[in-house]
Design a protein around this motif. Structure first.
Motif: not given
Length: 60
Positions: A20, A23, A35
């Motif tokens: 995450t 991203l 994300a």
């Protein structure tokens, strides 16, 4: 705070947290909403895994 003692939490959280963050940092701004996909995958996987483990425990 019981979920901090859960091994499944610690198996799933670090890799998906790192994914995450990467991203968020590397996706262009129009795609930054993507994300959130690892967060959704985490919660679905964690909940399903816990439900299945509880179901197996009750089944035996």
């Amino acid at each position: 705070m019981n979920h901090f003692k859960n091994k499944r939490y610690w198996i799933l959280m670090p890799p998906l947290f790192i994914i995450t963050i990467f991203l968020l940092l590397f996706l262009p701004s129009p795609y930054s909403d993507y994300a959130l996909i690892p967060v959704i995958v985490y919660f679905v996987t964690f909940t399903t895994w816990n439900y299945y483990a509880e179901w197996i425990r009750k089944k035996d």
